[in-house]
Design an enzyme around this catalytic site. Structure first.
Site, mmCIF file in Angstrom:
data_model
loop_
_atom_site.group_PDB
_atom_site.id
_atom_site.type_symbol
_atom_site.label_atom_id
_atom_site.label_comp_id
_atom_site.label_asym_id
_atom_site.label_seq_id
_atom_site.Cartn_x
_atom_site.Cartn_y
_atom_site.Cartn_z
ATOM 1 N N THR A 60 -5.251 48.978 -42.247
ATOM 2 C CA THR A 60 -5.784 49.781 -41.137
ATOM 3 C C THR A 60 -6.545 48.933 -40.108
ATOM 4 O O THR A 60 -7.325 49.470 -39.325
ATOM 5 C CB THR A 60 -6.686 50.921 -41.661
ATOM 6 O OG1 THR A 60 -7.708 50.359 -42.494
ATOM 7 C CG2 THR A 60 -5.894 51.941 -42.446
ATOM 8 N N GLY A 106 -11.752 57.405 -32.533
ATOM 9 C CA GLY A 106 -11.268 56.698 -33.723
ATOM 10 C C GLY A 106 -10.745 57.662 -34.781
ATOM 11 O O GLY A 106 -10.687 57.315 -35.958
ATOM 12 N N THR A 154 -9.333 67.990 -36.021
ATOM 13 C CA THR A 154 -9.656 68.890 -34.912
ATOM 14 C C THR A 154 -10.540 68.187 -33.893
ATOM 15 O O THR A 154 -11.311 67.282 -34.247
ATOM 16 C CB THR A 154 -10.369 70.180 -35.396
ATOM 17 O OG1 THR A 154 -10.466 71.079 -34.288
ATOM 18 C CG2 THR A 154 -11.773 69.922 -35.942
ATOM 19 N N HIS A 155 -10.388 68.612 -32.632
ATOM 20 C CA HIS A 155 -11.321 68.157 -31.591
ATOM 21 C C HIS A 155 -12.289 69.278 -31.223
ATOM 22 O O HIS A 155 -13.092 69.121 -30.298
ATOM 23 C CB HIS A 155 -10.554 67.726 -30.336
ATOM 24 C CG HIS A 155 -9.765 66.464 -30.520
ATOM 25 N ND1 HIS A 155 -10.309 65.332 -31.070
ATOM 26 C CD2 HIS A 155 -8.479 66.157 -30.219
ATOM 27 C CE1 HIS A 155 -9.376 64.382 -31.113
ATOM 28 N NE2 HIS A 155 -8.269 64.860 -30.613
ATOM 29 N N MET A 161 -2.599 52.654 -28.963
ATOM 30 C CA MET A 161 -3.431 51.626 -29.596
ATOM 31 C C MET A 161 -3.734 50.615 -28.487
ATOM 32 O O MET A 161 -3.031 49.612 -28.341
ATOM 33 C CB MET A 161 -2.668 50.980 -30.757
ATOM 34 C CG MET A 161 -2.268 51.931 -31.877
ATOM 35 S SD MET A 161 -3.651 52.522 -32.850
ATOM 36 C CE MET A 161 -4.266 51.023 -33.573
ATOM 37 N N MET A 216 -2.213 48.568 -37.555
ATOM 38 C CA MET A 216 -1.869 49.935 -37.127
ATOM 39 C C MET A 216 -1.066 49.902 -35.815
ATOM 40 O O MET A 216 -0.155 50.696 -35.619
ATOM 41 C CB MET A 216 -3.121 50.794 -36.979
ATOM 42 C CG MET A 216 -3.589 51.363 -38.321
ATOM 43 S SD MET A 216 -4.975 52.490 -38.177
ATOM 44 C CE MET A 216 -4.330 53.802 -37.142
ATOM 45 N N LYS A 243 -10.751 60.336 -28.680
ATOM 46 C CA LYS A 243 -10.835 58.887 -28.483
ATOM 47 C C LYS A 243 -11.978 58.205 -29.224
ATOM 48 O O LYS A 243 -12.460 57.146 -28.813
ATOM 49 C CB LYS A 243 -10.892 58.521 -26.983
ATOM 50 C CG LYS A 243 -9.862 59.197 -26.125
ATOM 51 C CD LYS A 243 -8.494 59.322 -26.739
ATOM 52 C CE LYS A 243 -7.771 58.015 -26.886
ATOM 53 N NZ LYS A 243 -6.474 58.239 -27.621
ATOM 54 N N SER A 270 -11.816 54.841 -23.029
ATOM 55 C CA SER A 270 -10.604 55.116 -23.802
ATOM 56 C C SER A 270 -9.962 56.433 -23.342
ATOM 57 O O SER A 270 -8.737 56.518 -23.180
ATOM 58 C CB SER A 270 -10.972 55.175 -25.294
ATOM 59 O OG SER A 270 -9.841 55.399 -26.081
#
Ligand code: A3P
Length: 297
Positions: free
Chosen positions: A229, A51, A109-110, A258, A234, A49, A140
């Protein structure tokens, strides 16, 4: 905030190398860890979360000279791939998707820094890290875990804040995640960006990204990428707004992927008491580093 929602099946968190991961991600971790990237692969890393989808869209456009049509060739999750994605939430695993992609591949990747597959460092792959201030990230994430019916149950907002403070959410402590990449950014040539900077001056950040990726693009192309963007564009783009994820997984009637795309939405969610407790904990965990996070613009 209301906590009612339709729950189909939710992941459990299990520790891997001391970091809590969703059970299906944990199961695939060994294979992910052994992944051998190509030197041309570009990794976008982020705590959830922060971005990352925005960054993925920008990078895909940068690599394709701002061509909107080409960048609508497939949903964002197929154009740029989540390395640790599993078939529990996607038609194909990230590793299987990658086998079919042509270079240069954009991979997301997180995973925290210490869990990024060694091949990315060995091959000196370009790496972009995007960070967002903790309070907006947690708001978020709260909405995301409500609408992503395969993610762990978020529970009530107040207890969610405590889970965040105590490292009981996935991917490890947010604090360690952002610090890990920050501290290594120079040594390992990581391009570190902040969500708030992107909001404040997207053109400057798109230009910095182009430079990092060794791309020389005209002013017109840069302007087009900035325009394509924006949050609004988006949100309206079916290939960027995650509307292709089945609603059994992303129930966007609960909350849009979004959602708001703003800095300081946390002010609409934290009570003064919650903010004070959060800030006190934050100071303790972040005091060793001087990171330029901004919670408002
Ligand atoms: P909000 O929930 O605050 O709206 P990630 O892609 O890492 O999961 O991050 C998702 C967050 O980034 C969401 O935040 C989403 O709205 C926001 N976001 C996505 N695209 C954006 C854009 N073009 N501009 C601003 N924010 C964006």
């Amino acid at each position: 905030m209301s906590d009612d929602q339709t729950v189909i099946s939710r992941a459990r968190l299990v520790p891997v190398k001391g970091i809590l991961l969703a059970d299906h991600v944990a199961e695939g971790f060994e294979a992910v860890s052994a992944f051998r990237p190509l030197p041309s692969d570009i990794l976008i890393a982020a705590y959830p979360k922060s971005g990352s989808t925005w960054t993925q869209e920008i990078v895909d456009l940068l690599l394709h000279d701002g061509d909107a049509e080409i960048c609508r060739r497939a949903p964002i999750n197929e154009r740029t791939v989540l390395l640790e994605a599993t078939t529990v939430v996607r038609r194909q695993s990230g590793l299987d998707q990658l086998k079919k992609m042509d270079p240069p591949r954009v991979i997301k990747t997180h995973l925290p820094l210490q869990m990024v597959p060694a091949g990315f460092w060995d091959n000196k792959c370009k790496m972009i890290y995007i960070a967002r201030n903790a309070k907006d990230t947690i708001v978020s994430l709260y909405y995301y875990q409500k609408m992503n019916t395969f993610s762990p149950e978020p529970g009530p907002w107040d207890s969610f804040i405590h889970k965040f403070m105590h490292g009981e959410l996935g991917w490890g402590y947010w604090h360690d995640h952002v610090k890990g990449f920050w501290e290594e950014r120079e040594k390992r040539n990581i391009h570190y960006i902040f969500y708030e900077d992107m909001k404040e001056n997207p053109r400057r950040e798109v230009e910095r990204l182009a430079k990092y990726l060794d791309l020389s693009l005209s002013d017109d192309v840069i302007s087009r990428i900035v325009e394509l963007t924006t949050f609004k564009n988006m949100k309206d783009n079916p290939m960027a707004n995650q509307s292709s994820v089945p609603k059994e997984i992303y129930n966007q009637s609960i909350s849009k992927f979004m959602r708001k795309g703003e800095v300081a939405d946390w002010k609409n969610h934290f009570t003064p008491e919650q903010a004070a407790e959060f800030d006190e904990d934050y100071e303790k965990k972040m005091k060793q580093v001087d990171m330029p996070f901004r919670t408002q613009l």
